[in-house]
Design an enzyme around this catalytic site. Structure first.
Site, short mmCIF file in Angstrom:
data_model
loop_
_atom_site.label_atom_id
_atom_site.label_comp_id
_atom_site.label_asym_id
_atom_site.label_seq_id
_atom_site.Cartn_x
_atom_site.Cartn_y
_atom_site.Cartn_z
N THR A 86 6.47 4.35 -24.89
CA THR A 86 4.03 4.26 -25.98
C THR A 86 4.41 3.23 -27.01
O THR A 86 5.40 3.47 -27.47
CB THR A 86 4.23 5.57 -26.42
OG1 THR A 86 4.13 6.82 -25.88
CG2 THR A 86 2.71 6.10 -27.40
N LYS A 144 -3.28 6.59 -23.77
CA LYS A 144 -2.91 7.51 -24.92
C LYS A 144 -2.38 7.59 -25.89
O LYS A 144 -3.22 8.62 -26.61
CB LYS A 144 -1.29 6.61 -24.87
CG LYS A 144 -0.40 7.43 -25.48
CD LYS A 144 0.27 9.31 -24.26
CE LYS A 144 1.41 8.78 -25.55
NZ LYS A 144 2.09 10.96 -25.18
N LYS A 192 3.62 8.32 -35.15
CA LYS A 192 3.74 7.17 -34.34
C LYS A 192 2.32 7.15 -33.40
O LYS A 192 1.85 5.70 -33.85
CB LYS A 192 4.88 7.48 -33.50
CG LYS A 192 5.18 6.30 -32.37
CD LYS A 192 5.87 6.42 -31.15
CE LYS A 192 6.46 4.89 -30.71
NZ LYS A 192 6.79 5.41 -29.48
P1 NAD Z 1 15.01 8.71 -27.50
O1 NAD Z 1 15.00 8.22 -28.51
O2 NAD Z 1 15.51 9.72 -27.00
O3 NAD Z 1 14.86 7.71 -26.66
C1 NAD Z 1 14.98 6.53 -26.40
C2 NAD Z 1 16.12 5.39 -25.78
O4 NAD Z 1 16.40 4.13 -24.96
C3 NAD Z 1 17.47 6.36 -26.61
O5 NAD Z 1 18.43 6.60 -25.95
C4 NAD Z 1 17.89 4.63 -26.36
O6 NAD Z 1 19.99 4.60 -26.88
C5 NAD Z 1 17.34 3.38 -25.55
N1 NAD Z 1 17.61 2.23 -25.95
C6 NAD Z 1 17.14 1.62 -27.23
N2 NAD Z 1 17.03 0.23 -27.18
C7 NAD Z 1 18.15 0.01 -25.65
C8 NAD Z 1 17.95 -1.28 -24.87
N3 NAD Z 1 17.88 -1.93 -25.83
N4 NAD Z 1 18.38 -1.10 -23.82
C9 NAD Z 1 18.26 -0.09 -23.42
N5 NAD Z 1 18.35 1.15 -23.73
C10 NAD Z 1 18.18 1.27 -24.90
O7 NAD Z 1 13.13 8.73 -26.95
P2 NAD Z 1 12.35 9.58 -26.02
O8 NAD Z 1 11.78 10.86 -26.39
O9 NAD Z 1 12.39 9.86 -24.93
O10 NAD Z 1 11.04 8.80 -26.43
C11 NAD Z 1 11.03 7.78 -25.24
C12 NAD Z 1 9.55 6.72 -25.71
O11 NAD Z 1 8.39 8.33 -25.00
C13 NAD Z 1 8.90 6.88 -26.65
O12 NAD Z 1 8.38 5.48 -26.55
C14 NAD Z 1 7.94 8.15 -27.04
O13 NAD Z 1 6.91 7.40 -28.14
C15 NAD Z 1 7.58 8.35 -25.90
N6 NAD Z 1 7.16 9.86 -25.55
C16 NAD Z 1 8.08 10.98 -25.76
C17 NAD Z 1 7.72 12.40 -25.21
C18 NAD Z 1 8.78 13.37 -26.30
O14 NAD Z 1 8.11 14.25 -26.38
N7 NAD Z 1 9.48 13.18 -26.29
C19 NAD Z 1 6.20 12.74 -24.91
C20 NAD Z 1 5.53 11.43 -24.78
C21 NAD Z 1 5.92 9.75 -25.06
#
Ligand code: NAD
Length: 296
Positions: A96, A171, A246
């Protein structure tokens, strides 16, 4: 079956990648945090030593990263995805992020001859585990047609929202609606309490009248009327308030960039900033009812 490079194996990416494996795809994962790769490796996925290894031979690359800055870095860098992907690779970003970054990265991909989609999701970690996510997809129709069967291995609903960036637009508009509605429902329950009106009675009336909405009928912010809502579990998230903040902030950024009037979106961002600032960012976003009660 496709060979899929999956970048970002966090709370969402890890179960999504595992669902791709379960559907029979070959998955090569990469995350900068080695511990994040463990679940995919345990499920039989391959773990790449670096970004290039995950991307170089992939038919499809999916990214699930925290913010627009991460997405720009990973796609646009000198040895980023666009530079490394072979011709014909389909790029899908499910993070997102702001509409502007989504469109900038898709443009850079198109300039390099690569099709790219923004495909953010709704449904949270529960939907990611259960492969019941909703995907809102922006980008070229032929790219969407190629992506759809792959996205269906991770979700139940896949909607083509139009040109690049429109998935992110859908979204953030949806979540702005939801955040504003939650504050409205919470204020109404807090007022009802002061007036001596029982929460169940208000629910019975509003859930069958003009106040009806998802924040009331699925995520009711007070315990009792909807037994499965986070209010009955001490506001354990669910959808964390920090993530709502966010998304509301992304909506405000988009409103400022387009000149759209979103006075309630502005108010919602201020209230969620206060709530998150009080140390409750990891609580469910419906917990804002407690702050509103306390403010009275
Ligand atoms: P998270 O922080 O758990 O996961 C993100 C991952 O990306 C981490 O493991 C991090 O180490 C990795 N990362 C960062 N930089 C990187 C790079 N350069 N190369 C490789 N890996 C890298 O976040 P999440 O909860 O999985 O959310 C991910 C996205 O989905 C966000 O944009 C969030 O807003 C969206 N989202 C989350 C939810 C939820 O409920 N968690 C729901 C809908 C949407």
């Amino acid at each position: 079956m496709a060979r899929i490079g999956f970048i970002g194996l966090g709370k969402m990416g890890s179960p999504m990648a595992r669902n791709l494996l379960a559907a029979g795809h070959e998955v090569i994962g990469f995350d900068v945090v080695p511990a994040a790769c463990e679940a995919l490796a345990a499920a039989g996925g391959r773990i790449a030593a670096g970004l290039a290894e995950a991307v170089a031979d992939a038919d499809v690359v999916i990214t699930m990263l925290p913010t627009g800055r991460h997405v720009r870095d990973v796609y646009l860098g000198e040895s980023g995805i666009i530079a490394v992907a072979r011709p014909g690779t389909l790029l899908i970003d499910s993070s997102t992020i702001d509409v502007e970054s989504a469109r900038a990265v898709a443009e850079a991909a198109a300039a390099a001859g690569l099709a790219m989609l923004d495909a953010p999701v709704s449904g949270g970690t529960v939907g990611a585990e259960a492969a019941t996510l909703t995907f809102m997809v922006g980008g070229p129709r032929d790219g969407f047609d190629r992506a759809e069967p792959i996205l269906r291995a991770m979700g139940r609903t896949v909607v083509h929202a139009g040109a690049s960036g429109n998935g992110q637009a859908a979204k953030i508009c949806n979540n702005m609606m939801c955040g504003i509605a939650m504050i409205g429902v919470a204020e109404a329950f807090a007022l009802a309490e002061k007036l001596g009106l029982d929460a169940q009675t208000l629910f019975d009336v509003s859930s069958t009248s003009s106040g009806q909405c998802w924040s009331l009928t699925t995520y009711c912010p007070v315990p009792g009327p909807v037994p499965t809502s986070p209010a009955n579990k001490g506001y354990e998230a669910g959808f964390a308030a920090a993530l709502m903040l966010k998304d509301l902030t992304l909506a405000q950024q988009a409103a400022a960039g387009t000149g759209a009037a979103t006075p309630l979106g502005t108010a919602a961002v201020s209230l969620y900033a206060l709530f998150v600032g009080s140390g409750r960012g990891d609580r469910d976003f419906s917990g804002i009812v407690e702050m509103l009660r306390g403010a009275a």
